[in-house]
Scaffold this motif. Structure first.
Motif, PDB file in Angstrom:
ATOM      1  N   PRO A  74       0.789  -1.230   0.000  1.00  0.00           N
ATOM      2  CA  PRO A  74       0.000   0.000   0.000  1.00  0.00           C
ATOM      3  C   PRO A  74       0.827   1.290   0.000  1.00  0.00           C
ATOM      4  N   ARG A  77       0.297   3.709  -3.004  1.00  0.00           N
ATOM      5  CA  ARG A  77      -1.054   4.297  -3.039  1.00  0.00           C
ATOM      6  C   ARG A  77      -1.183   5.423  -2.020  1.00  0.00           C
ATOM      7  N   ARG A  78      -0.632   5.241  -0.840  1.00  0.00           N
ATOM      8  CA  ARG A  78      -0.714   6.272   0.189  1.00  0.00           C
ATOM      9  C   ARG A  78       0.084   7.517  -0.188  1.00  0.00           C
ATOM     10  N   ALA A  81      -1.804   9.446  -2.971  1.00  0.00           N
ATOM     11  CA  ALA A  81      -2.976  10.164  -2.457  1.00  0.00           C
ATOM     12  C   ALA A  81      -2.620  11.567  -1.982  1.00  0.00           C
ATOM     13  N   ARG A 134       2.657   5.641   9.879  1.00  0.00           N
ATOM     14  CA  ARG A 134       1.212   5.645   9.727  1.00  0.00           C
ATOM     15  C   ARG A 134       0.799   6.144   8.349  1.00  0.00           C
ATOM     16  N   GLY A 135      -0.363   5.615   7.886  1.00  0.00           N
ATOM     17  CA  GLY A 135      -0.850   5.983   6.568  1.00  0.00           C
ATOM     18  C   GLY A 135      -1.118   7.462   6.418  1.00  0.00           C
ATOM     19  N   GLY A 136      -1.687   8.092   7.472  1.00  0.00           N
ATOM     20  CA  GLY A 136      -1.958   9.527   7.408  1.00  0.00           C
ATOM     21  C   GLY A 136      -0.685  10.347   7.297  1.00  0.00           C
ATOM     22  N   LEU A 138       2.092   9.302   5.901  1.00  0.00           N
ATOM     23  CA  LEU A 138       2.586   9.094   4.547  1.00  0.00           C
ATOM     24  C   LEU A 138       1.861   9.981   3.543  1.00  0.00           C
ATOM     25  N   THR A 139       0.536  10.093   3.684  1.00  0.00           N
ATOM     26  CA  THR A 139      -0.232  10.927   2.773  1.00  0.00           C
ATOM     27  C   THR A 139       0.123  12.404   2.940  1.00  0.00           C
TER      28      THR A 139
END
Length: 259
Positions: A74, A77-78, A81, A134-136, A138-139
């Motif tokens: 993932p 993708r992150r 975004a 964390r995904g947030g 990374l975005t």
């Protein structure tokens, strides 16, 4: 463009991609002086021309990473975004607020100096302990990098790679994701600059011939660089890239002061 200029553009893209692809960097940031000073691409057209290089050059490395199964997960993708909206914002800032040569040289020097220093420090430091990001985060990181990419004509890999590796991720994981984010955001950047060129006076759109020639060299160099990744001494390569970036930054500052 003369045949000699075309050969220079192709060769520059080839060499830069071979050296930078193993650490997840397309090398666009190192092509700025070639396009700006040697090939005479005007400002701000040099920025979308550099993004066009990314569009053409990165699929070679991505194809190699896809064949080895390294593009899964993932992370890409992150990052995308965040980088997609960021690159559009950076494009608007570049065209409307910082179109001049002198301002661009100073901004590019600041970027190169920061990237170069980071690469040198990370090249000499011990590997950071691995930990999850964390995904947030990374975005959000992708958004900031996308903004910078829209300003300077880089896909963001030259920033994302060192930062994520410094946070504890391995180059084997970061490199494919950073290049994938570079490709997608560069496509968006070229499209945005192309649309702006329809409504804004001046050299806003990419120099297609220069970008395609550089990109053709980068396409071959990126594939070769991805094949070389397992055999490249990472620390030495980072220091070499860092010293090159710092040298280019000093050159830009000197020329901006003399302008």
């Amino acid at each position: 463009m003369t045949p000699l200029d075309a050969l220079l553009a192709f060769g520059a893209g080839l060499v830069v991609a071979v050296v930078t692809t193993p650490v997840g960097v397309s090398g666009a940031v190192f092509l700025l002086p070639v396009q700006f000073d040697l090939l005479g691409v005007p400002s701000p057209a040099v920025t979308p021309t550099n993004l066009l290089y990314n569009v053409v050059a990165t699929p070679g490395a991505l194809l190699r990473h896809h064949r080895t199964g390294a593009l899964g997960g993932p992370l890409a993708r992150r990052l995308v975004a965040g980088t997609l909206p960021g690159v559009v914002a950076g494009t608007l800032v570049r065209v409307l607020l910082a179109p001049g040569d002198r301002v661009f040289r100073v901004l590019a020097a600041a970027l190169l100096l920061g990237v170069g220093t980071w690469l040198c420090l990370r090249g000499r430091a011990r590997p950071a302990p691995r930990r999850a990001v964390r995904g947030g985060v990374l975005t959000g990181l992708g958004a900031v990098v996308g903004l910078i990419g829209g300003l300077y004509g880089i896909g963001g890999g030259s920033l994302l790679g060192p930062i994520l590796v410094g946070a504890g991720m391995t180059v084997a994981v970061v490199a494919p994701a950073a290049l994938a984010a570079t490709f997608v955001t560069s496509v968006a950047g070229v499209a945005t600059y192309g649309l702006l060129s329809l409504v804004v006076d001046g050299p806003v759109g990419p120099d297609w011939v220069t970008g395609l020639c550089c990109g053709a060299g980068g396409l071959l160099g990126g594939y070769l660089g991805a094949r070389l990744q397992p055999h490249v001494p990472e620390a030495a390569l980072r220091v070499l890239l860092g010293l090159l970036a710092i040298g280019l930054a000093v050159t830009y500052l000197v020329r901006a002061a003399a302008a």
